[in-house]
Scaffold this motif. Structure first.
Motif, PDB file in Angstrom:
ATOM      1  N   GLN A  34      44.625  -2.477  -8.789  1.00  0.00           N
ATOM      2  CA  GLN A  34      46.070  -2.257  -8.899  1.00  0.00           C
ATOM      3  C   GLN A  34      46.495  -2.533 -10.335  1.00  0.00           C
ATOM      4  OE1 GLN A  34      48.514  -4.650  -6.364  1.00  0.00           O
ATOM      5  NE2 GLN A  34      50.389  -3.529  -6.840  1.00  0.00           N
ATOM      6  N   LEU A  35      47.217  -1.590 -10.921  1.00  0.00           N
ATOM      7  CA  LEU A  35      47.660  -1.742 -12.306  1.00  0.00           C
ATOM      8  C   LEU A  35      48.741  -2.809 -12.401  1.00  0.00           C
ATOM      9  CD1 LEU A  35      47.867   2.011 -13.352  1.00  0.00           C
ATOM     10  CD2 LEU A  35      45.978   0.419 -13.694  1.00  0.00           C
ATOM     11  N   THR A  36      48.761  -3.497 -13.536  1.00  0.00           N
ATOM     12  CA  THR A  36      49.771  -4.532 -13.781  1.00  0.00           C
ATOM     13  C   THR A  36      50.777  -4.111 -14.840  1.00  0.00           C
ATOM     14  OG1 THR A  36      48.301  -5.593 -15.393  1.00  0.00           O
ATOM     15  CG2 THR A  36      48.194  -6.377 -13.118  1.00  0.00           C
ATOM     16  N   TYR A  37      50.757  -2.828 -15.218  1.00  0.00           N
ATOM     17  CA  TYR A  37      51.715  -2.327 -16.202  1.00  0.00           C
ATOM     18  C   TYR A  37      52.216  -0.964 -15.739  1.00  0.00           C
ATOM     19  CZ  TYR A  37      48.042   0.819 -17.892  1.00  0.00           C
ATOM     20  OH  TYR A  37      47.086   1.783 -17.972  1.00  0.00           O
ATOM     21  N   ALA A  38      53.380  -0.575 -16.213  1.00  0.00           N
ATOM     22  CA  ALA A  38      53.975   0.702 -15.821  1.00  0.00           C
ATOM     23  C   ALA A  38      53.225   1.854 -16.474  1.00  0.00           C
ATOM     24  CB  ALA A  38      55.452   0.738 -16.221  1.00  0.00           C
ATOM     25  N   THR A  39      53.014   2.924 -15.715  1.00  0.00           N
ATOM     26  CA  THR A  39      52.277   4.078 -16.222  1.00  0.00           C
ATOM     27  C   THR A  39      52.803   5.342 -15.552  1.00  0.00           C
ATOM     28  OG1 THR A  39      50.069   5.046 -16.482  1.00  0.00           O
ATOM     29  CG2 THR A  39      50.496   3.861 -14.454  1.00  0.00           C
ATOM     30  N   GLY A  40      52.300   6.479 -16.006  1.00  0.00           N
ATOM     31  CA  GLY A  40      52.679   7.735 -15.366  1.00  0.00           C
ATOM     32  C   GLY A  40      52.096   7.849 -13.971  1.00  0.00           C
ATOM     33  N   GLU A  41      52.710   8.665 -13.163  1.00  0.00           N
ATOM     34  CA  GLU A  41      52.289   8.799 -11.768  1.00  0.00           C
ATOM     35  C   GLU A  41      51.992  10.250 -11.432  1.00  0.00           C
ATOM     36  OE1 GLU A  41      55.103   6.953  -9.221  1.00  0.00           O
ATOM     37  OE2 GLU A  41      54.853   4.957 -10.086  1.00  0.00           O
ATOM     38  N   ALA A  42      51.231  10.914 -12.310  1.00  0.00           N
ATOM     39  CA  ALA A  42      50.823  12.300 -12.044  1.00  0.00           C
ATOM     40  C   ALA A  42      49.783  12.314 -10.927  1.00  0.00           C
ATOM     41  CB  ALA A  42      50.251  12.928 -13.317  1.00  0.00           C
ATOM     42  N   LYS A  43      50.002  13.170  -9.941  1.00  0.00           N
ATOM     43  CA  LYS A  43      49.110  13.238  -8.782  1.00  0.00           C
ATOM     44  C   LYS A  43      48.728  14.688  -8.497  1.00  0.00           C
ATOM     45  CE  LYS A  43      51.488   9.301  -6.666  1.00  0.00           C
ATOM     46  NZ  LYS A  43      52.223   8.814  -5.472  1.00  0.00           N
ATOM     47  N   GLN A  44      47.571  14.864  -7.877  1.00  0.00           N
ATOM     48  CA  GLN A  44      47.125  16.171  -7.395  1.00  0.00           C
ATOM     49  C   GLN A  44      47.180  16.182  -5.876  1.00  0.00           C
ATOM     50  OE1 GLN A  44      43.259  17.084  -8.980  1.00  0.00           O
ATOM     51  NE2 GLN A  44      43.768  16.416 -11.040  1.00  0.00           N
ATOM     52  N   ASP A  45      47.071  17.367  -5.317  1.00  0.00           N
ATOM     53  CA  ASP A  45      47.042  17.493  -3.858  1.00  0.00           C
ATOM     54  C   ASP A  45      45.654  17.121  -3.352  1.00  0.00           C
ATOM     55  OD1 ASP A  45      49.653  18.323  -3.765  1.00  0.00           O
ATOM     56  OD2 ASP A  45      49.147  20.457  -3.886  1.00  0.00           O
ATOM     57  N   LEU A  46      45.588  16.100  -2.538  1.00  0.00           N
ATOM     58  CA  LEU A  46      44.325  15.646  -1.956  1.00  0.00           C
ATOM     59  C   LEU A  46      44.324  15.925  -0.456  1.00  0.00           C
ATOM     60  CD1 LEU A  46      43.731  12.188  -3.699  1.00  0.00           C
ATOM     61  CD2 LEU A  46      42.873  14.429  -4.358  1.00  0.00           C
ATOM     62  N   VAL A  47      43.225  16.485   0.028  1.00  0.00           N
ATOM     63  CA  VAL A  47      43.065  16.801   1.447  1.00  0.00           C
ATOM     64  C   VAL A  47      41.988  15.902   2.020  1.00  0.00           C
ATOM     65  CG1 VAL A  47      42.549  18.594   3.142  1.00  0.00           C
ATOM     66  CG2 VAL A  47      43.746  19.187   1.023  1.00  0.00           C
ATOM     67  N   LEU A  48      42.319  15.219   3.104  1.00  0.00           N
ATOM     68  CA  LEU A  48      41.381  14.327   3.785  1.00  0.00           C
ATOM     69  C   LEU A  48      40.779  15.041   4.988  1.00  0.00           C
ATOM     70  CD1 LEU A  48      40.056  11.599   4.524  1.00  0.00           C
ATOM     71  CD2 LEU A  48      42.209  10.972   5.654  1.00  0.00           C
ATOM     72  N   GLY A  49      39.459  15.151   5.000  1.00  0.00           N
ATOM     73  CA  GLY A  49      38.742  15.718   6.139  1.00  0.00           C
ATOM     74  C   GLY A  49      38.045  14.622   6.902  1.00  0.00           C
ATOM     75  N   VAL A  50      38.230  14.601   8.226  1.00  0.00           N
ATOM     76  CA  VAL A  50      37.676  13.545   9.078  1.00  0.00           C
ATOM     77  C   VAL A  50      36.823  14.177  10.162  1.00  0.00           C
ATOM     78  CG1 VAL A  50      38.179  11.577  10.560  1.00  0.00           C
ATOM     79  CG2 VAL A  50      39.693  12.100   8.643  1.00  0.00           C
ATOM     80  N   ASP A  51      35.542  13.806  10.195  1.00  0.00           N
ATOM     81  CA  ASP A  51      34.642  14.223  11.269  1.00  0.00           C
ATOM     82  C   ASP A  51      34.616  13.096  12.290  1.00  0.00           C
ATOM     83  OD1 ASP A  51      32.739  15.420  12.838  1.00  0.00           O
ATOM     84  OD2 ASP A  51      31.048  14.830  11.577  1.00  0.00           O
ATOM     85  N   ALA A  52      35.540  13.132  13.244  1.00  0.00           N
ATOM     86  CA  ALA A  52      35.656  12.062  14.239  1.00  0.00           C
ATOM     87  C   ALA A  52      34.492  12.134  15.221  1.00  0.00           C
ATOM     88  CB  ALA A  52      36.989  12.182  14.982  1.00  0.00           C
ATOM     89  N   GLY A  53      34.079  10.979  15.723  1.00  0.00           N
ATOM     90  CA  GLY A  53      32.968  10.958  16.651  1.00  0.00           C
ATOM     91  C   GLY A  53      32.869   9.656  17.403  1.00  0.00           C
ATOM     92  N   TYR A  54      31.939   9.603  18.347  1.00  0.00           N
ATOM     93  CA  TYR A  54      31.737   8.439  19.205  1.00  0.00           C
ATOM     94  C   TYR A  54      30.916   7.364  18.499  1.00  0.00           C
ATOM     95  CZ  TYR A  54      30.556   5.802  23.443  1.00  0.00           C
ATOM     96  OH  TYR A  54      30.397   4.826  24.382  1.00  0.00           O
ATOM     97  N   HIS A  55      29.925   7.763  17.700  1.00  0.00           N
ATOM     98  CA  HIS A  55      29.056   6.819  17.011  1.00  0.00           C
ATOM     99  C   HIS A  55      29.352   6.736  15.514  1.00  0.00           C
ATOM    100  CE1 HIS A  55      26.582   6.183  20.527  1.00  0.00           C
ATOM    101  NE2 HIS A  55      26.422   7.486  20.658  1.00  0.00           N
TER     102      HIS A  55
END
Length: 432
Positions: A34-55
């Motif tokens: 975690q940063l302790t100083y102020a900075t820019g907050e440029a972000k990209q689009d992130l996609v989370l893929g989840v392979d859900a399962g029993y094990h």
């Protein structure tokens, strides 16, 4: 600095930020600063893929240019047995009460109730996904809820755009379920096909009695050498063969919780047969993190090295442990536990006894003992510690807290606990 998730950085830059006091360690699993100083907050689009399962759970976070995070989590097993043990102790404790008030009104199960073992796995999915969303600016989540579309199998009618996709899409959906249910192996118990890459086909079990229905219970997986026209005839192997298809526990679990996952996360969903098409098109081997990459829409992005986690128990509440005696087996000369050389007796009223193995007991190396846990120690198994400038993994405390067994490789060592520095405690995830 405000606690909002930013884009990932490199190891070198994170080390410099920590060294110059411009950042602090937020968490170790995954390692987050975690940063302790102020900075820019440029972000990209992130996609989370989840392979859900029993094990296992496969996770991949993909940006338009590269894959920023990849992981595979092995879920904790044996929850049913632990619940049974807890119920046993609770029953014994309540039976010692002289009188217990009747309580019948609190036995109603609430709406949406899940069995404790299923609820545990469901909560694990939610916890890990939300934890990742708290450290990465994820804009979209896609979860694979099943390897096949159960409604499509039960109601194969198509309409609208589905007519343009042809009949193969529906057949592949059903075929994918049968192959997945049978573990992609020929189900002939006497199969003589020794090929490593067997050509698998779907066989109608009731073909010999003119049952050609495509219901899953009438379909089974066979290799091309077992599934031949000659073996369909009266003297062939398949004529009159009544194979029993097995149940599929992981798929049952996903059928129960899949829509609960989608509703809880408010995310998009997909199916396994769609993921498989994409994975084959990208020439990727079958793994959970590769599947998650395809689920997230990954194509030609630069891949990152996956991190493998095991889910562990945060607290073992067992107060009593039993250590079996160690005896020399006279047949092999090796040291075995006393339970392995048993008498073979199983029941009193039925003749189901096995061979009496006590005659093979040799010299007793150590006696069996019961150990009562009287206190808890600050260092627990799998915690990361530092000794003599090197990093080790804790195995367990010995001699009433005076010594600690640690390992850094294959051979463990025992050191005085006052010379060991604790770096961080492993809570619910440990790195493999």
């Amino acid at each position: 600095m405000r606690g909002e998730a930013l884009m990932p950085t490199t190891v070198q830059k994170a080390r410099l930020l920590l060294k110059n006091g411009k950042a602090r360690i937020h968490s170790h699993r995954p390692f987050t600063i975690q940063l302790t100083y102020a900075t820019g907050e440029a972000k990209q689009d992130l996609v989370l893929g989840v392979d859900a399962g029993y094990h296992n759970i496969g996770i991949s976070v993909v940006s338009p240019t590269n894959e920023v995070f990849s992981s595979e989590i092995k879920l904790l097993q044996g929850q049913v047995e632990r619940n049974k043990e807890r119920r046993m102790y609770r029953t014994q404790r309540r039976s010692r009460l002289r009188y217990r008030k009747p309580r019948f009104d609190n036995r109603i199960k609430p709406k949406g109730w899940l069995a404790p073992s299923i609820q545990h796995k469901f909560d694990s999915h939610i916890k890990f996904i939300k934890r990742l969303c708290s450290v990465l600016p994820i804009t979209k989540t896609i979860i694979e809820i099943a390897a096949f579309d159960i409604q499509k199998i039960k109601a194969p009618e198509i309409n609208g755009k589905q007519y343009q996709e042809g009949e193969q899409l529906g057949f592949w959906n059903l075929r994918e379920y049968i192959l997945h249910r049978d573990n992609h192996k020929c189900q002939n118990p006497n199969c003589k096909n020794k090929s490593k890459n067997q050509i698998l086909e779907i066989h109608h079990i009731g073909f010999w009695k003119k049952d050609r229905s495509d219901r899953p219970g009438n379909l089974i997986t066979l290799c091309d050498k077992c599934h031949t026209p000659a073996k369909h005839k009266k003297k062939g192997f398949l004529y009159g063969w009544e194979a029993k298809t097995k149940s599929f526990k992981p798929e049952t679990f996903m059928s129960i919780v899949r829509w609960k996952l989608v509703d809880e996360l408010k995310c998009a969903h997909t199916y396994g047969h769609i993921t498989k098409h994409k994975r084959i098109g990208l020439s990727l081997p079958k793994t959970h993190y590769h599947d998650a990459f395809c689920i997230a829409g990954g194509e030609n992005q630069e891949r990152c090295k996956p991190i493998f986690f095991h889910q562990k128990r945060k607290n073992n509440r067992c107060l009593e442990k039993f250590y079996d005696a160690k005896i020399i087996d006279t047949r092999t000369g090796k040291k075995v536990s006393g339970g392995e050389l048993h008498s073979g007796r199983r029941t009193r009223n039925k003749n189901l006894n096995g061979e009496n193995l006590r005659k093979y007991r040799g010299v007793k190396v150590s006696k069996g003992r019961r150990q009562i846990r009287k206190q808890r120690y600050a260092i627990r198994p799998d915690d990361i510690v530092k000794f003599d400038g090197k990093i080790y993994r804790a195995i367990g405390v010995q001699n009433k807290g005076q010594y600690l067994k640690i390992v850094n490789g294959s051979k463990p060592i025992v050191k005085n606990i006052k010379y060991i520095e604790v770096l961080f405690h492993q809570k619910t995830l440990k790195t493999v």
